[in-house]
Design a protein around this motif. Sequence first.
Motif, PDB file in Angstrom:
ATOM      1  N   SER A 198       0.770  -1.264   0.311  1.00 46.43           N
ATOM      2  CA  SER A 198       0.223  -0.040   0.107  1.00 46.43           C
ATOM      3  C   SER A 198       0.843   1.269  -0.063  1.00 46.43           C
ATOM      4  O   SER A 198       0.618   2.304  -0.667  1.00 46.43           O
ATOM      5  CB  SER A 198      -1.042  -0.033   1.184  1.00 46.43           C
ATOM      6  N   VAL A 199       2.011   1.199   0.819  1.00 46.96           N
ATOM      7  CA  VAL A 199       2.888   2.378   0.752  1.00 46.96           C
ATOM      8  C   VAL A 199       3.570   2.357  -0.436  1.00 46.96           C
ATOM      9  O   VAL A 199       3.670   3.931  -1.063  1.00 46.96           O
ATOM     10  CB  VAL A 199       3.696   2.101   1.745  1.00 46.96           C
ATOM     11  N   LYS A 200       3.745   1.794  -1.147  1.00 49.40           N
ATOM     12  CA  LYS A 200       4.536   1.679  -2.484  1.00 49.40           C
ATOM     13  C   LYS A 200       3.763   2.360  -3.296  1.00 49.40           C
ATOM     14  O   LYS A 200       3.920   3.139  -4.321  1.00 49.40           O
ATOM     15  CB  LYS A 200       4.994   0.418  -2.870  1.00 49.40           C
ATOM     16  N   LYS A 201       2.266   1.831  -3.475  1.00 50.73           N
ATOM     17  CA  LYS A 201       1.253   2.394  -4.384  1.00 50.73           C
ATOM     18  C   LYS A 201       0.954   3.904  -3.956  1.00 50.73           C
ATOM     19  O   LYS A 201       1.162   4.888  -4.774  1.00 50.73           O
ATOM     20  CB  LYS A 201      -0.062   1.750  -4.211  1.00 50.73           C
ATOM     21  N   ALA A 202       1.177   4.237  -2.800  1.00 50.55           N
ATOM     22  CA  ALA A 202       0.863   5.575  -2.419  1.00 50.55           C
ATOM     23  C   ALA A 202       2.140   6.528  -2.930  1.00 50.55           C
ATOM     24  O   ALA A 202       1.738   7.750  -3.298  1.00 50.55           O
ATOM     25  CB  ALA A 202       0.697   5.905  -0.880  1.00 50.55           C
ATOM     26  N   VAL A 203       3.458   5.949  -2.763  1.00 53.33           N
ATOM     27  CA  VAL A 203       4.398   6.769  -3.179  1.00 53.33           C
ATOM     28  C   VAL A 203       4.514   6.917  -4.776  1.00 53.33           C
ATOM     29  O   VAL A 203       4.919   8.076  -5.216  1.00 53.33           O
ATOM     30  CB  VAL A 203       5.605   5.890  -2.607  1.00 53.33           C
ATOM     31  N   ASP A 204       4.046   5.849  -5.537  1.00 53.36           N
ATOM     32  CA  ASP A 204       3.946   6.035  -6.950  1.00 53.36           C
ATOM     33  C   ASP A 204       2.741   7.086  -7.459  1.00 53.36           C
ATOM     34  O   ASP A 204       3.206   7.935  -8.183  1.00 53.36           O
ATOM     35  CB  ASP A 204       3.669   4.578  -7.413  1.00 53.36           C
ATOM     36  N   LEU A 205       1.747   7.171  -6.452  1.00 53.93           N
ATOM     37  CA  LEU A 205       0.493   8.173  -6.777  1.00 53.93           C
ATOM     38  C   LEU A 205       1.020   9.420  -6.681  1.00 53.93           C
ATOM     39  O   LEU A 205       0.865  10.578  -7.283  1.00 53.93           O
ATOM     40  CB  LEU A 205      -0.584   7.634  -6.052  1.00 53.93           C
ATOM     41  N   LEU A 206       1.590   9.823  -5.532  1.00 47.81           N
ATOM     42  CA  LEU A 206       2.353  11.093  -5.111  1.00 47.81           C
ATOM     43  C   LEU A 206       3.226  11.754  -6.051  1.00 47.81           C
ATOM     44  O   LEU A 206       3.361  12.791  -6.296  1.00 47.81           O
ATOM     45  CB  LEU A 206       2.501  11.111  -3.656  1.00 47.81           C
ATOM     46  N   SER A 207       4.314  10.739  -6.571  1.00 48.14           N
ATOM     47  CA  SER A 207       5.412  11.259  -7.091  1.00 48.14           C
ATOM     48  C   SER A 207       5.377  11.100  -8.608  1.00 48.14           C
ATOM     49  O   SER A 207       6.210  11.383  -9.447  1.00 48.14           O
ATOM     50  CB  SER A 207       6.622  10.489  -6.898  1.00 48.14           C
ATOM     51  N   ARG A 208       4.266  10.442  -9.136  1.00 48.62           N
ATOM     52  CA  ARG A 208       4.096  10.011 -10.631  1.00 48.62           C
ATOM     53  C   ARG A 208       3.986  11.808 -11.540  1.00 48.62           C
ATOM     54  O   ARG A 208       3.316  12.513 -10.853  1.00 48.62           O
ATOM     55  CB  ARG A 208       3.027   9.324 -11.000  1.00 48.62           C
ATOM     56  N   PRO A 209       4.442  11.681 -12.592  1.00 50.49           N
ATOM     57  CA  PRO A 209       4.332  13.060 -13.302  1.00 50.49           C
ATOM     58  C   PRO A 209       3.084  13.082 -13.833  1.00 50.49           C
ATOM     59  O   PRO A 209       2.414  12.070 -14.084  1.00 50.49           O
ATOM     60  CB  PRO A 209       5.459  12.580 -14.310  1.00 50.49           C
ATOM     61  N   LEU A 210       2.532  14.368 -14.814  1.00 47.97           N
ATOM     62  CA  LEU A 210       1.223  14.402 -15.150  1.00 47.97           C
ATOM     63  C   LEU A 210       1.491  13.565 -16.537  1.00 47.97           C
ATOM     64  O   LEU A 210       2.459  13.639 -17.273  1.00 47.97           O
ATOM     65  CB  LEU A 210       1.402  16.017 -15.565  1.00 47.97           C
ATOM     66  N   ALA A 211       0.375  12.925 -16.745  1.00 51.22           N
ATOM     67  CA  ALA A 211       0.229  12.121 -18.038  1.00 51.22           C
ATOM     68  C   ALA A 211      -0.242  13.147 -19.004  1.00 51.22           C
ATOM     69  O   ALA A 211      -0.654  14.052 -19.082  1.00 51.22           O
ATOM     70  CB  ALA A 211      -0.799  11.088 -17.597  1.00 51.22           C
ATOM     71  N   ASP A 212       0.383  12.681 -20.170  1.00 57.94           N
ATOM     72  CA  ASP A 212      -0.244  13.226 -21.413  1.00 57.94           C
ATOM     73  C   ASP A 212      -1.746  13.594 -21.507  1.00 57.94           C
ATOM     74  O   ASP A 212      -2.572  12.688 -21.426  1.00 57.94           O
ATOM     75  CB  ASP A 212       0.270  12.520 -22.749  1.00 57.94           C
ATOM     76  N   GLY A 213      -2.477  14.922 -21.704  1.00 56.70           N
ATOM     77  CA  GLY A 213      -3.717  15.184 -21.817  1.00 56.70           C
ATOM     78  C   GLY A 213      -4.338  15.205 -20.607  1.00 56.70           C
ATOM     79  O   GLY A 213      -5.428  15.536 -20.277  1.00 56.70           O
ATOM     80  N   GLU A 214      -3.562  15.081 -19.319  1.00 50.90           N
ATOM     81  CA  GLU A 214      -4.181  15.173 -18.061  1.00 50.90           C
ATOM     82  C   GLU A 214      -4.410  16.664 -17.707  1.00 50.90           C
ATOM     83  O   GLU A 214      -3.606  17.558 -18.270  1.00 50.90           O
ATOM     84  CB  GLU A 214      -3.123  14.438 -16.864  1.00 50.90           C
ATOM     85  N   ALA A 215      -5.473  16.883 -17.232  1.00 50.47           N
ATOM     86  CA  ALA A 215      -5.707  18.360 -16.839  1.00 50.47           C
ATOM     87  C   ALA A 215      -4.969  19.028 -15.940  1.00 50.47           C
ATOM     88  O   ALA A 215      -4.286  18.337 -14.964  1.00 50.47           O
ATOM     89  CB  ALA A 215      -7.322  18.439 -16.208  1.00 50.47           C
ATOM     90  N   PRO A 216      -4.612  20.301 -16.319  1.00 47.25           N
ATOM     91  CA  PRO A 216      -3.620  20.980 -15.317  1.00 47.25           C
ATOM     92  C   PRO A 216      -4.249  21.195 -13.876  1.00 47.25           C
ATOM     93  O   PRO A 216      -5.440  20.993 -13.733  1.00 47.25           O
ATOM     94  CB  PRO A 216      -3.323  22.205 -16.213  1.00 47.25           C
ATOM     95  N   VAL A 217      -3.473  21.817 -13.033  1.00 50.09           N
ATOM     96  CA  VAL A 217      -3.845  21.885 -11.603  1.00 50.09           C
ATOM     97  C   VAL A 217      -4.890  22.835 -11.548  1.00 50.09           C
ATOM     98  O   VAL A 217      -6.055  22.617 -10.885  1.00 50.09           O
ATOM     99  CB  VAL A 217      -2.697  22.491 -10.935  1.00 50.09           C
ATOM    100  N   SER A 218      -5.048  23.935 -12.455  1.00 46.85           N
ATOM    101  CA  SER A 218      -6.189  24.851 -12.231  1.00 46.85           C
ATOM    102  C   SER A 218      -7.402  24.340 -12.636  1.00 46.85           C
ATOM    103  O   SER A 218      -8.576  24.886 -12.533  1.00 46.85           O
ATOM    104  CB  SER A 218      -5.817  26.095 -13.005  1.00 46.85           C
ATOM    105  N   GLU A 219      -7.212  23.104 -13.376  1.00 48.25           N
ATOM    106  CA  GLU A 219      -8.742  22.588 -13.961  1.00 48.25           C
ATOM    107  C   GLU A 219      -8.869  20.966 -13.217  1.00 48.25           C
ATOM    108  O   GLU A 219      -9.368  20.295 -13.661  1.00 48.25           O
ATOM    109  CB  GLU A 219      -8.281  22.400 -15.525  1.00 48.25           C
ATOM    110  N   ALA A 220      -8.428  21.261 -12.032  1.00 49.04           N
ATOM    111  CA  ALA A 220      -8.519  19.878 -11.383  1.00 49.04           C
ATOM    112  C   ALA A 220     -10.166  19.619 -11.170  1.00 49.04           C
ATOM    113  O   ALA A 220     -10.990  20.262 -10.821  1.00 49.04           O
ATOM    114  CB  ALA A 220      -7.829  19.925 -10.005  1.00 49.04           C
ATOM    115  N   MET A 221     -10.213  18.313 -11.245  1.00 49.80           N
ATOM    116  CA  MET A 221     -11.699  17.700 -11.110  1.00 49.80           C
ATOM    117  C   MET A 221     -12.119  18.005  -9.702  1.00 49.80           C
ATOM    118  O   MET A 221     -11.633  18.190  -8.731  1.00 49.80           O
ATOM    119  CB  MET A 221     -11.615  16.362 -11.001  1.00 49.80           C
ATOM    120  N   PRO A 222     -13.546  17.824  -9.434  1.00 54.91           N
ATOM    121  CA  PRO A 222     -14.012  18.148  -8.335  1.00 54.91           C
ATOM    122  C   PRO A 222     -13.684  17.191  -7.418  1.00 54.91           C
ATOM    123  O   PRO A 222     -13.441  16.159  -7.609  1.00 54.91           O
ATOM    124  CB  PRO A 222     -15.536  18.279  -8.646  1.00 54.91           C
ATOM    125  N   THR A 223     -13.299  17.699  -6.014  1.00 57.67           N
ATOM    126  CA  THR A 223     -12.853  16.824  -4.993  1.00 57.67           C
ATOM    127  C   THR A 223     -13.886  15.787  -4.465  1.00 57.67           C
ATOM    128  O   THR A 223     -15.120  16.054  -4.379  1.00 57.67           O
ATOM    129  CB  THR A 223     -12.265  17.539  -4.009  1.00 57.67           C
TER     130      THR A 223
END
Length: 681
Positions: free
Chosen positions: A653-678
């Motif tokens: 679980s910790v490994k998945k969380a580290v990967d999630l927090l450190s992964r780069p933006l994917a191609d076509g992913e919305a920028p921060v200002s356009e973040a999806m509703p929380t």
Amino acid sequence: MGHIPLLDEIAVIAALGVLVTVVLSRLSLPTVAGLLFSGALVGPFGFKLVRSIHAIEILAEIGVVLLLFTIGLEFSLARLKSIFRQVALGGIIQVGLTTAVVALVAKALGQPTGRSVFYGFVFALSSTAIVLRALAERRELDAPHGRFIVGTLIFQDLCVVPMVLVVPMLGEGSAGTNMAKEISLALGKATAVVVATILVARLVVPRALRWVAASRSREVFLLAVLALCVGTAWLTSLAGLSLALGAFLGGMVVADTEYGHRAMGDMLPLRDAFVSVFFVSLGMLFDPRIVLERPLLVLLLASGFLVAKGLLATIAAIAMRFPARVAWLAGVGLAQFGEFGFVLARLGESTGVVDQNATRPLLAAGIASMFLTPVFVRVAPHVTAGQRLLAPLERLIGVRSIDEADQGEVHGLSDHVVIVGYGVAGKLVARALEACGVSYVVLELNSETVRAARTAGQPVYYGDATSEEALGHAHLEKARALLLLMNDPQAAQRVVDTAKRVAPEVPILMRAHYLLEKPALLRMGATDVVAEEVEGGVEILARLLRWLDVPRNVIDDRVDEARATTQTTERTHKLPRRVLGEHGDLAELKIESASVTTASAAVGRSAASLGVRRRTGALIIAVRRGDKLLEQMDPQKPFDVGDIVYLAGPVSSVKKAVDLLSRPLADGEAPVSEAMPTSRG
């Protein structure tokens, strides 16, 4: 099966030794005294129950070899190096002064030079077995006089080896230049053998013992240790040196290996059995007819041990900058004949240095001094005449005493705390009082401790708190409290008694070793007493329960229950924190950290929007942002560049969380200002 030689006589020696020793123990006399007395009863001058004297003496020689081997086990090269500064000077003064004075007196009485030096050697040694047991029973091993006595006894034990080498050279035929030359050659040969043995042993013995220990057989290991003991003794005897020197070297060689403690444990029962025979054989040498025929000589020799030798030991303690009371108790503790004095006496007879007519009165007086030592050690703390006679010599110690300080630094002091003893506890208390702005004065008997503290600017002064004068100069009557942190329980009781006379209204707080001492100290006038065994027991109880994963509230209940039956405390109990992996049920959990970089998709997003908990199963326990640790991070609050996110959970679980927090933006992913509703993750 036929008759086994010596079996009946050994049975008589063992049975009578046990009977006499048990009876004398009821009179608080030491085991050694019982063995000596039983030897006198069964010997040729007693009831003549033992006839094979020579065979018993051979067994006694084996006991001497084993005794010196175990002494070598206690004095490894590393330990000798660490204690050298502590014991060398005091031991040199005591042994050297006693040997020189006795030799000069003997020479003045017309004895040859060699025999005079021999008498000096015999008088210089004290009884390690009797004195250490007496100090241990009175819990005075850590007292100032106890430390000096123990250090001096260690030095005396080490001196036995060169003395055994020198005694054979002191005969009538070895005089003047020849004797000095022979002694020098013997010491040179001994030095060469010692160096060669140590060099060879350091290369061979550890490997050999490791190979033997691999067999996992206690019997084989014991035989190997015996082989080292007897083998080194035999080899040194072939080189013209004594068995004692070889046995001592063998013990030191084993002590420097990782098997030293195991060897000591295996050898102790065997050593004690043979050494008991050794003491019985010495008791056989006691001739009561000598006491009847030459009572004045025996009385003078006994007085030499108990008075003259004690005075010389006292002078040695004074020279080591110990105060009058410590020097007085040290002199009483060292004023007796020693076990190795018997060894030297037998060696002197066998080599022609002395004859039996000279040694029998000496042995009779020595045995009497060994019987009387436990009684004198018990009575000495209550006899103040000796320390009063020595008090003028304290000026020669050269440290700043409390009466001198009363003329300046502590003059007019009030509302302070008087601390007696400046060990670990005393230093902790002094540091805390200084931090709280409370003035204090410390009385300490160790002159070196006083000197070091004065150099550091601490108000620590040389003074004996058992005297009214010292407490008066410390202005106890104006103090807020008296704190006793002494290692000498007898002296602590005297301080309480003296303090109640000097300042009856001042509260007295003190520590004691055992809880059973507390009621008596309270009746004497102590205000509060902390028993060390209770504090140590409560602390180890709490730590054990913590290691057993007992919940904290249950630990608190058990501690409260323990204190309810012993003594209370004003201190909140705290336990050392354990790391996550030390908790049995949580051992599989892992704590890891992840850094949020500029290229991370987590920048500007919250834990809820990323779904860290929902998608990975890991828990965010804290976030470090700059110099601040956010222990309760709002799950709706977005991450910033540079945040360090701390995660806890199973490894996957910790490994998945580290990967999630450190992964780069994917191609076509919305920028921060356009973040999806929380949504809460």
